[in-house]
Design an enzyme around this catalytic site. Sequence first.
Site, mmCIF file in Angstrom:
data_model
loop_
_atom_site.group_PDB
_atom_site.id
_atom_site.type_symbol
_atom_site.label_atom_id
_atom_site.label_comp_id
_atom_site.label_asym_id
_atom_site.label_seq_id
_atom_site.Cartn_x
_atom_site.Cartn_y
_atom_site.Cartn_z
ATOM 1 C CG HIS A 171 31.909 31.111 33.832
ATOM 2 N ND1 HIS A 171 33.007 31.605 34.489
ATOM 3 C CD2 HIS A 171 30.899 31.993 34.069
ATOM 4 C CE1 HIS A 171 32.674 32.737 35.096
ATOM 5 N NE2 HIS A 171 31.405 32.999 34.858
ATOM 6 C CD GLN A 220 25.804 33.677 40.547
ATOM 7 O OE1 GLN A 220 25.293 33.627 39.439
ATOM 8 N NE2 GLN A 220 26.869 34.426 40.798
ATOM 9 C CE1 TYR A 279 30.842 36.321 43.600
ATOM 10 C CE2 TYR A 279 31.272 35.104 41.577
ATOM 11 C CZ TYR A 279 30.414 35.818 42.378
ATOM 12 O OH TYR A 279 29.119 36.047 41.965
ATOM 13 C CG HIS A 322 35.127 38.994 39.510
ATOM 14 N ND1 HIS A 322 34.489 40.035 38.876
ATOM 15 C CD2 HIS A 322 34.153 38.113 39.840
ATOM 16 C CE1 HIS A 322 33.183 39.789 38.829
ATOM 17 N NE2 HIS A 322 32.958 38.632 39.409
ATOM 18 N NE ARG A 349 31.932 44.627 36.211
ATOM 19 C CZ ARG A 349 31.432 43.656 36.975
ATOM 20 N NH1 ARG A 349 31.240 43.854 38.260
ATOM 21 N NH2 ARG A 349 31.117 42.505 36.443
ATOM 22 C CG HIS A 395 33.335 37.465 34.895
ATOM 23 N ND1 HIS A 395 33.637 37.301 36.222
ATOM 24 C CD2 HIS A 395 32.385 36.538 34.615
ATOM 25 C CE1 HIS A 395 32.889 36.318 36.726
ATOM 26 N NE2 HIS A 395 32.134 35.830 35.777
ATOM 27 C CD GLU A 445 27.783 39.128 32.477
ATOM 28 O OE1 GLU A 445 28.667 39.316 33.343
ATOM 29 O OE2 GLU A 445 26.796 38.409 32.651
ATOM 30 C CG HIS A 488 30.059 36.789 30.084
ATOM 31 N ND1 HIS A 488 29.080 35.836 30.084
ATOM 32 C CD2 HIS A 488 30.340 37.041 31.404
ATOM 33 C CE1 HIS A 488 28.761 35.533 31.337
ATOM 34 N NE2 HIS A 488 29.510 36.240 32.146
ATOM 35 C CG ASP A 535 27.599 33.038 34.331
ATOM 36 O OD1 ASP A 535 28.108 33.142 35.465
ATOM 37 O OD2 ASP A 535 27.417 34.025 33.604
HETATM 38 ZN ZN LIG Z 1 30.339 34.516 35.797
#
Ligand SMILES: [Zn+2]
Length: 452
Positions: free
Chosen positions: A55, A60, A120, A206, A209, A231, A234, A268, A319
């Site tokens: 993952h 990021q 994403y 995703h 949510r 996900h 988490e 998670h 992540d």
């Molecule tokens: Zn993630």
Amino acid sequence: MTNLHFASALLPSGWADDVRVVVADGIVVKLVVGVAPEAHDERHHLAIPGIASLHSHAFQRGMAGLAETRGNMADTFWTWRETMYRFALEMTPEDVESVATLLYVEMLERGYTRVGEFHYLHHDRDGTPYANVAEMATRIAQAAENAGIGLTLLPSFYAHSSFGGAAPHAGQRRFICSIDQFASLVDASRNAIRTLGGANIGIAPHSLRAVTPNELAAIVPMAHGAPIHIHAAEQVREVEDCVAWSGQRPVEWLLEHAPVDQRWCLIHATHATPTEVASLASRGAVAGLCPVTEASLGDGIFPARDFVDAGGRFGVGTDSNVLVGVTDELRQLEYGQRLKHRERNVLSGGSGSSTGRALLDGVLAGGAQALAQTGAGIQQGARADIVSLDITHPSLAGRCGDAILDGWIFAAGGTAIDCVWAGGHKLVAGGHHRLRERARAQFNATVRRLLA
Ligand SMILES: [Zn+2]
């Protein structure tokens, strides 16, 4: 054809001495134990299997360490997410390729030979799709090719800002797809990895949510039997919002309403109840644990001991990529359990068993399952994903067998890695990836510009 000889190697059957490995077209085509090296064999002391980071959100890596100053209010995941959105909104396709290339170079240097890229960041800065709807996915594939890491591309479907189909925020505009757009994106992503050796594809709704039940039902069949990553649970607030929306917790909802089985990987699952833990284990789905990121974001601690006791399968992911390393994730996973239970060697699997060995075996199998790789480990017919350790490292001195893994994970860390082969290509030697300097220079220029 590459011929390798290891004085000692960890195979699926256990440790073996004098292991000769013949690699052709990225695959181990022959493996013989108990033989002397031949004249032109490349010789190394100690081999362990490469591991998957199941993952990752590659972009990021660009903001690693940039969200470590406390905000005005309670500093939670949600304030970190605002920083992440601001960063994500600025990046061009070239920036994403530059950041992902360095990340994948670092992954290889730190023992990962495959990455599950939960992708994403799809659209242009104003939210308009690029002319090639999979432009960003193409950059991820190019980064994987640059670095030489195995890629499982997981295009992510993201449509809403909260449970029940809430409209997305402006900050999410680069992530958002309709179902039809997503179908095109998956097709174009498949095309983007077509010529990339060892690459495969799955899909990634995703989270509950970001995806409504109807949307989830529409996109799950697009996997066509490939991995499905999502996900789940988490954050405590996410669990509370899910209960307010549906009367159920995220993992509970998925187990009841989605066809969760061995193809699925729940990322998670931090706040899973004992009932959820037992059900998730019995379904054979993988728990995609990201211990370093979960610690960084203050998520909480997954009930790993109970999950493993129930026969649950797990892998690790980097992540947020705030810190990249197999040893870092495995150590954090075990240390989280030690802090929670106030015991030592919690995940060793029983008295007399090495914790390092249990962790490595677990994430090797779980990572392979979650990324649809057959034949995990160093064996005939498997991809030649091999890591050699530097046995002159002080924390490995005088050890053999599983004690080497314990020394590596708990004492030496990533610095004890010598060479890494992914898909049979020797990419790292003496701990340095052959692209390190160039990748760093490009990454540094990109990040300096983004932060200016
Ligand atoms: Zn993630």
